[in-house]
Design a protein around this motif. Structure first.
Motif, PDB file in Angstrom:
ATOM      1  N   PHE A  49       0.847  -1.185   0.000  1.00 48.13           N
ATOM      2  CA  PHE A  49       0.000   0.000   0.000  1.00 48.13           C
ATOM      3  C   PHE A  49       0.887   1.241   0.000  1.00 48.13           C
ATOM      4  O   PHE A  49       1.898   1.278   0.686  1.00 48.13           O
ATOM      5  CB  PHE A  49      -0.904   0.025   1.240  1.00 48.13           C
ATOM      6  CG  PHE A  49      -1.754  -1.203   1.397  1.00 48.13           C
ATOM      7  CD1 PHE A  49      -2.563  -1.654   0.367  1.00 48.13           C
ATOM      8  CD2 PHE A  49      -1.756  -1.903   2.587  1.00 48.13           C
ATOM      9  CE1 PHE A  49      -3.354  -2.773   0.509  1.00 48.13           C
ATOM     10  CE2 PHE A  49      -2.552  -3.031   2.745  1.00 48.13           C
ATOM     11  CZ  PHE A  49      -3.352  -3.467   1.704  1.00 48.13           C
ATOM     12  N   GLN A  50       0.509   2.226  -0.753  1.00 50.94           N
ATOM     13  CA  GLN A  50       1.232   3.496  -0.794  1.00 50.94           C
ATOM     14  C   GLN A  50       0.563   4.450   0.204  1.00 50.94           C
ATOM     15  O   GLN A  50      -0.373   5.157  -0.136  1.00 50.94           O
ATOM     16  CB  GLN A  50       1.205   4.082  -2.213  1.00 50.94           C
ATOM     17  CG  GLN A  50       1.837   3.179  -3.253  1.00 50.94           C
ATOM     18  CD  GLN A  50       3.299   2.893  -2.953  1.00 50.94           C
ATOM     19  OE1 GLN A  50       4.069   3.788  -2.627  1.00 50.94           O
ATOM     20  NE2 GLN A  50       3.679   1.632  -3.060  1.00 50.94           N
ATOM     21  N   GLN A  54      -2.718   9.991   6.542  1.00 47.56           N
ATOM     22  CA  GLN A  54      -3.954   9.431   7.100  1.00 47.56           C
ATOM     23  C   GLN A  54      -5.008   9.285   5.996  1.00 47.56           C
ATOM     24  O   GLN A  54      -5.704   8.280   5.915  1.00 47.56           O
ATOM     25  CB  GLN A  54      -4.479  10.340   8.220  1.00 47.56           C
ATOM     26  CG  GLN A  54      -5.780   9.893   8.844  1.00 47.56           C
ATOM     27  CD  GLN A  54      -5.622   8.765   9.844  1.00 47.56           C
ATOM     28  OE1 GLN A  54      -4.574   8.617  10.464  1.00 47.56           O
ATOM     29  NE2 GLN A  54      -6.662   7.975  10.029  1.00 47.56           N
ATOM     30  N   ALA A  55      -5.072  10.279   5.122  1.00 51.93           N
ATOM     31  CA  ALA A  55      -6.056  10.249   4.025  1.00 51.93           C
ATOM     32  C   ALA A  55      -5.801   9.067   3.087  1.00 51.93           C
ATOM     33  O   ALA A  55      -6.750   8.423   2.632  1.00 51.93           O
ATOM     34  CB  ALA A  55      -6.021  11.561   3.255  1.00 51.93           C
ATOM     35  N   ASP A  56      -4.520   8.769   2.809  1.00 47.58           N
ATOM     36  CA  ASP A  56      -4.196   7.607   1.971  1.00 47.58           C
ATOM     37  C   ASP A  56      -4.712   6.324   2.615  1.00 47.58           C
ATOM     38  O   ASP A  56      -5.271   5.462   1.942  1.00 47.58           O
ATOM     39  CB  ASP A  56      -2.684   7.471   1.762  1.00 47.58           C
ATOM     40  CG  ASP A  56      -2.092   8.544   0.878  1.00 47.58           C
ATOM     41  OD1 ASP A  56      -2.852   9.244   0.163  1.00 47.58           O
ATOM     42  OD2 ASP A  56      -0.855   8.694   0.904  1.00 47.58           O
ATOM     43  N   PHE A  57      -4.500   6.207   3.915  1.00 49.13           N
ATOM     44  CA  PHE A  57      -4.958   5.015   4.625  1.00 49.13           C
ATOM     45  C   PHE A  57      -6.482   4.911   4.560  1.00 49.13           C
ATOM     46  O   PHE A  57      -7.030   3.846   4.274  1.00 49.13           O
ATOM     47  CB  PHE A  57      -4.480   5.040   6.080  1.00 49.13           C
ATOM     48  CG  PHE A  57      -4.959   3.867   6.872  1.00 49.13           C
ATOM     49  CD1 PHE A  57      -4.375   2.621   6.715  1.00 49.13           C
ATOM     50  CD2 PHE A  57      -6.011   4.003   7.766  1.00 49.13           C
ATOM     51  CE1 PHE A  57      -4.834   1.528   7.439  1.00 49.13           C
ATOM     52  CE2 PHE A  57      -6.471   2.924   8.490  1.00 49.13           C
ATOM     53  CZ  PHE A  57      -5.878   1.678   8.332  1.00 49.13           C
ATOM     54  N   GLU A  58      -7.157   5.998   4.832  1.00 45.64           N
ATOM     55  CA  GLU A  58      -8.619   5.997   4.834  1.00 45.64           C
ATOM     56  C   GLU A  58      -9.199   5.736   3.441  1.00 45.64           C
ATOM     57  O   GLU A  58     -10.317   5.246   3.321  1.00 45.64           O
ATOM     58  CB  GLU A  58      -9.145   7.311   5.404  1.00 45.64           C
ATOM     59  CG  GLU A  58      -8.869   7.436   6.886  1.00 45.64           C
ATOM     60  CD  GLU A  58      -9.223   8.788   7.478  1.00 45.64           C
ATOM     61  OE1 GLU A  58      -9.735   9.662   6.733  1.00 45.64           O
ATOM     62  OE2 GLU A  58      -8.965   8.976   8.682  1.00 45.64           O
ATOM     63  N   ALA A  59      -8.435   6.042   2.404  1.00 49.73           N
ATOM     64  CA  ALA A  59      -8.906   5.836   1.035  1.00 49.73           C
ATOM     65  C   ALA A  59      -8.720   4.395   0.542  1.00 49.73           C
ATOM     66  O   ALA A  59      -9.238   4.037  -0.512  1.00 49.73           O
ATOM     67  CB  ALA A  59      -8.187   6.796   0.089  1.00 49.73           C
ATOM     68  N   LEU A  60      -8.003   3.578   1.315  1.00 50.80           N
ATOM     69  CA  LEU A  60      -7.821   2.184   0.905  1.00 50.80           C
ATOM     70  C   LEU A  60      -9.183   1.495   0.813  1.00 50.80           C
ATOM     71  O   LEU A  60      -9.960   1.554   1.768  1.00 50.80           O
ATOM     72  CB  LEU A  60      -6.995   1.418   1.945  1.00 50.80           C
ATOM     73  CG  LEU A  60      -5.505   1.493   1.870  1.00 50.80           C
ATOM     74  CD1 LEU A  60      -4.887   0.774   3.069  1.00 50.80           C
ATOM     75  CD2 LEU A  60      -4.981   0.913   0.585  1.00 50.80           C
ATOM     76  N   GLU A  63     -12.177  -3.838   0.610  1.00 47.27           N
ATOM     77  CA  GLU A  63     -11.975  -5.168   0.009  1.00 47.27           C
ATOM     78  C   GLU A  63     -10.485  -5.466  -0.159  1.00 47.27           C
ATOM     79  O   GLU A  63     -10.047  -6.596   0.038  1.00 47.27           O
ATOM     80  CB  GLU A  63     -12.645  -5.273  -1.374  1.00 47.27           C
ATOM     81  CG  GLU A  63     -14.103  -4.884  -1.422  1.00 47.27           C
ATOM     82  CD  GLU A  63     -14.300  -3.360  -1.519  1.00 47.27           C
ATOM     83  OE1 GLU A  63     -13.636  -2.678  -2.327  1.00 47.27           O
ATOM     84  OE2 GLU A  63     -15.145  -2.866  -0.759  1.00 47.27           O
ATOM     85  N   THR A  64      -9.706  -4.457  -0.512  1.00 47.68           N
ATOM     86  CA  THR A  64      -8.259  -4.624  -0.665  1.00 47.68           C
ATOM     87  C   THR A  64      -7.630  -4.949   0.680  1.00 47.68           C
ATOM     88  O   THR A  64      -6.787  -5.839   0.796  1.00 47.68           O
ATOM     89  CB  THR A  64      -7.634  -3.340  -1.260  1.00 47.68           C
ATOM     90  OG1 THR A  64      -8.267  -3.055  -2.506  1.00 47.68           O
ATOM     91  CG2 THR A  64      -6.146  -3.481  -1.455  1.00 47.68           C
ATOM     92  N   MET A  65      -8.042  -4.223   1.711  1.00 50.67           N
ATOM     93  CA  MET A  65      -7.527  -4.471   3.049  1.00 50.67           C
ATOM     94  C   MET A  65      -7.971  -5.854   3.532  1.00 50.67           C
ATOM     95  O   MET A  65      -7.176  -6.583   4.130  1.00 50.67           O
ATOM     96  CB  MET A  65      -8.016  -3.371   3.997  1.00 50.67           C
ATOM     97  CG  MET A  65      -7.294  -3.365   5.297  1.00 50.67           C
ATOM     98  SD  MET A  65      -5.558  -2.929   5.126  1.00 50.67           S
ATOM     99  CE  MET A  65      -5.360  -1.973   6.577  1.00 50.67           C
ATOM    100  N   ASP A  66      -9.221  -6.228   3.265  1.00 54.53           N
ATOM    101  CA  ASP A  66      -9.711  -7.559   3.649  1.00 54.53           C
ATOM    102  C   ASP A  66      -8.862  -8.656   3.018  1.00 54.53           C
ATOM    103  O   ASP A  66      -8.511  -9.637   3.688  1.00 54.53           O
ATOM    104  CB  ASP A  66     -11.171  -7.753   3.241  1.00 54.53           C
ATOM    105  CG  ASP A  66     -12.157  -6.998   4.119  1.00 54.53           C
ATOM    106  OD1 ASP A  66     -11.776  -6.547   5.220  1.00 54.53           O
ATOM    107  OD2 ASP A  66     -13.323  -6.862   3.692  1.00 54.53           O
TER     108      ASP A  66
END
Length: 102
Positions: A49-50, A54-60, A63-66
């Motif tokens: 993940f790039q 914080q905004a980058d993390f929240e935009a993940l 489903e990708t994180m799952d």
């Protein structure tokens, strides 16, 4: 990577939701026990993940994180991992507050 990622949690002893650093919620003990990684930063890096904010993390996408969670942890979803880590964090904080020690 070392970007500070935070979340808000309603801790039982607080009236207002508290801002909590994910490095505390996903401490080394939790990460070693439940994942293939030693730290939350390494967990995110392992997902390629790039994350620069914080905004980058929240935009993940969830489903990708799952998918990453299923492949690299003992959990079936990001929500399950987050809930378990939060529960453990809250229990630890309650013990610290009741003992008056860290």
């Amino acid at each position: 990577m070392s970007v500070k990622i935070v979340g808000y949690y309603q801790l039982p002893t607080q009236r207002e939701p508290q801002l909590v650093d994910f490095r505390e919620v996903f401490d080394r003990s939790f990460m070693r026990k439940y994942t293939r990684f030693r730290t939350f930063d390494k967990f995110l890096s392992g997902g390629k993940f790039q994350i620069a904010s914080q905004a980058d993390f929240e935009a993940l996408p969830e489903e990708t994180m799952d998918d990453h969670v299923r492949r690299t942890t003992k959990f079936s979803s990001w929500q399950e991992m987050l809930d378990t880590a939060t529960d453990k964090y809250v229990l630890h904080q309650q013990k610290v507050w009741s003992d008056g020690s860290e």
